[in-house]
Design an enzyme around this catalytic site. Structure first.
Site, PDB file in Angstrom:
ATOM      1  N   ARG A   7      50.200  46.867  24.106  1.00  0.00           N
ATOM      2  CA  ARG A   7      49.337  47.880  24.870  1.00  0.00           C
ATOM      3  C   ARG A   7      48.194  48.066  23.882  1.00  0.00           C
ATOM      4  O   ARG A   7      46.978  48.422  24.142  1.00  0.00           O
ATOM      5  CB  ARG A   7      50.117  49.234  24.846  1.00  0.00           C
ATOM      6  N   TYR A  27      31.428  53.624  43.900  1.00  0.00           N
ATOM      7  CA  TYR A  27      32.927  53.505  44.776  1.00  0.00           C
ATOM      8  C   TYR A  27      33.361  54.827  44.677  1.00  0.00           C
ATOM      9  O   TYR A  27      33.614  55.530  43.777  1.00  0.00           O
ATOM     10  CB  TYR A  27      33.552  52.463  43.702  1.00  0.00           C
ATOM     11  N   ASP A  82      28.233  50.371  35.897  1.00  0.00           N
ATOM     12  CA  ASP A  82      29.162  49.554  36.519  1.00  0.00           C
ATOM     13  C   ASP A  82      28.655  48.347  37.307  1.00  0.00           C
ATOM     14  O   ASP A  82      27.759  48.314  38.112  1.00  0.00           O
ATOM     15  CB  ASP A  82      29.913  50.683  37.747  1.00  0.00           C
ATOM     16  N   LYS A 116      37.145  41.983  41.508  1.00  0.00           N
ATOM     17  CA  LYS A 116      36.204  41.258  42.355  1.00  0.00           C
ATOM     18  C   LYS A 116      35.510  40.065  41.968  1.00  0.00           C
ATOM     19  O   LYS A 116      36.287  38.997  41.768  1.00  0.00           O
ATOM     20  CB  LYS A 116      34.839  42.193  42.490  1.00  0.00           C
TER      21      LYS A 116
HETATM   22  N1  LCS Z   1      33.773  49.870  40.511  1.00  0.00           N
HETATM   23  C1  LCS Z   1      33.475  49.312  41.762  1.00  0.00           C
HETATM   24  C2  LCS Z   1      31.933  49.021  41.886  1.00  0.00           C
HETATM   25  C3  LCS Z   1      34.287  48.865  42.609  1.00  0.00           C
HETATM   26  O1  LCS Z   1      33.961  48.408  43.802  1.00  0.00           O
HETATM   27  C4  LCS Z   1      35.699  49.094  42.602  1.00  0.00           C
HETATM   28  C5  LCS Z   1      36.674  48.802  43.571  1.00  0.00           C
HETATM   29  C6  LCS Z   1      36.272  49.837  41.245  1.00  0.00           C
HETATM   30  C7  LCS Z   1      35.193  50.023  40.442  1.00  0.00           C
HETATM   31  C8  LCS Z   1      37.556  49.960  41.047  1.00  0.00           C
HETATM   32  O2  LCS Z   1      38.185  48.714  40.760  1.00  0.00           O
HETATM   33  P1  LCS Z   1      39.794  48.537  40.833  1.00  0.00           P
HETATM   34  O3  LCS Z   1      40.686  49.543  40.224  1.00  0.00           O
HETATM   35  O4  LCS Z   1      40.099  48.497  42.448  1.00  0.00           O
HETATM   36  O5  LCS Z   1      39.999  47.215  40.375  1.00  0.00           O
HETATM   37  N2  LCS Z   1      36.210  48.467  44.907  1.00  0.00           N
HETATM   38  C9  LCS Z   1      37.086  48.433  45.950  1.00  0.00           C
HETATM   39  C10 LCS Z   1      36.200  48.229  47.094  1.00  0.00           C
HETATM   40  O6  LCS Z   1      34.871  48.581  47.242  1.00  0.00           O
HETATM   41  N3  LCS Z   1      37.191  47.947  48.139  1.00  0.00           N
HETATM   42  O7  LCS Z   1      38.404  48.026  47.544  1.00  0.00           O
HETATM   43  C11 LCS Z   1      38.325  48.438  46.049  1.00  0.00           C
END
Ligand code: LCS
Length: 393
Positions: free
Chosen positions: A58, A111, A183, A208
């Protein structure tokens, strides 16, 4: 940090720190929760920060460390902190930078959960938030209060593909002693490096583009200096947002092809956006590479490419959009983005469904908006797929 003077593509393959006594050419998976100390004294010294050595996964792990140092090199930052998910990265930043009584200004179009968590959990702890169009610098200026501690920007924004001027926002925020977190998920460091434009913190959903294969969920935070790095790392460790070594291994494998995946996807995205813009059933298309994008000129200077995220609306609105999503055969109807496979989804009822009607309106998330993440398939096949689906819509 080593490898400072090699090119971006070479860093993808050779960057990051890891030493393997057996000479493994790739980073091995250290699938262990804990590490042996040489002696009681060594264990105490590790905990006191007086000796090198891993303690507990961790807190740190060699496979995860290899990924963290690689991503910090790609973003030109001091150090990286890998997290279990992109939301783990978002909450590491909020948790480290905000205290009771503080205020955060965020892009209205982010998001969905990055916004909703502020309006629910952080509000509960006495942290106030304002959501503004960060593409309008005067709107950002008007939102600043004495207690504002963080400006949080997503550019291009999810799902409206709006571009915020990072240099201008960082200058404004720093004038008022406000830290800036960006971000960078939609670009990856291949297309945009916010720390070089003045930001203090950059974060990603690794789920992504960086991993790129739709087979893990993960996140990372990269800090510009040691003090911020330590502050952020301590939140990740104590709140338990850590990544798993196997996750880290897969991201290290995925990121090696980041630039060639993005090169292919963004070339196809330009063709698909142009095709959609000229289609009689489409009312508007938002893609930074199109001259019709309101911040096309800014995108040309701030980004090293236009990416592969497109949003658009059909003239027939949400009903026609639903028919399109139900009719595509190659694009996969699924949330997430930035992978080798093309994905299509409906933000208003899916990724941003928990954002209030007012929040959606402010962010420009219309009911008819369809989001399309271009993968690396043959572009002719993707266009043929859209063509047959649009005929039915
Ligand atoms: N920041 C952005 C710009 C994102 O698009 C997402 C997830 C996150 C943070 C959070 O990331 P995660 O915890 O899912 O790894 N975006 C998503 C979307 O547009 N569709 O499904 C997940």
């Amino acid at each position: 940090m080593k490898n400072k003077n090699i090119g971006f593509n070479s860093k993808l393959i050779h960057g990051g720190e890891f030493n393997d006594a057996l000479g493994s050419a790739t980073v091995p998976i250290y699938q262990t929760s804990t590490f042996k100390f040489n002696s009681a004294e060594h264990g105490a010294a590790c905990f006191a920060g007086e000796s090198d050595g891993y303690i507990y996964t961790r807190i740190g792990n060699p496979t995860i460390h290899a990924l963290e140092t690689l991503l910090a090199e790609l973003e030109n930052g001091f150090g990286g902190i890998a997290t279990s998910s992109g939301m783990g990265a978002v909450n590491t930043v909020y948790g480290a930078m905000l205290s009771q009584g503080d205020h955060i200004i965020s892009s209205a179009a982010v998001y969905g959960p990055s916004r909703v968590v502020l309006e629910t959990y952080y509000k509960k702890f006495g942290i106030d938030s304002s959501f503004v169009n960060t593409a309008d610098i005067e709107e950002v200026r008007r939102a600043i209060r004495p207690e504002t501690k963080l400006l949080y920007i997503e550019t291009p924004s999810n799902p409206t593909i709006e571009i915020t001027d990072l240099k201008a926002c960082c200058e404004l925020a720093h004038e008022f002693g406000i830290a800036v977190a960006v971000d960078n998920t939609f670009c990856s460091p291949y297309l945009q490096r916010p720390l070089e434009l003045g930001a203090d913190i950059v974060l990603h959903s690794l789920t992504k583009f960086i991993n790129g294969h739709a087979d893990i969920v993960g996140g990372v935070v990269v800090a510009k200096d040691e003090a911020l790095y330590k502050k952020l790392r301590s939140v990740m460790v104590t709140l338990g947002f850590n990544m798993d070594p196997h996750q880290a291994y897969l991201v290290i494998r995925g990121v090696k092809t980041l630039s060639i995946r993005i090169d292919r996807a963004q070339e196809s995205a330009m063709k698909i956006a142009t095709y959609l813009e000229n289609h009689p059933k489409i009312s508007w298309v938002r893609f930074p590479g199109l001259v019709s994008h309101p911040q096309h000129e800014l995108a040309k200077t701030q980004m090293d490419g236009f990416g592969s995220m497109i949003s658009f609306e059909l003239k027939g609105g949400i009903e026609a959009g639903r028919k399109l999503m139900n009719s595509v055969q190659m694009a996969i109807l699924a949330v997430s983005l930035g992978g080798v496979e093309t994905l299509i989804q409906h933000p208003a009822s899916m990724t941003h469904s928990k954002v209030s009607a007012e929040g959606k309106e402010k962010a420009g998330i219309t009911d008819g908006l369809v989001r399309y993440s271009v993968g690396i398939e043959d572009v002719a096949d993707l266009i043929a797929d859209l063509e047959q689906a649009l005929e039915k819509s």
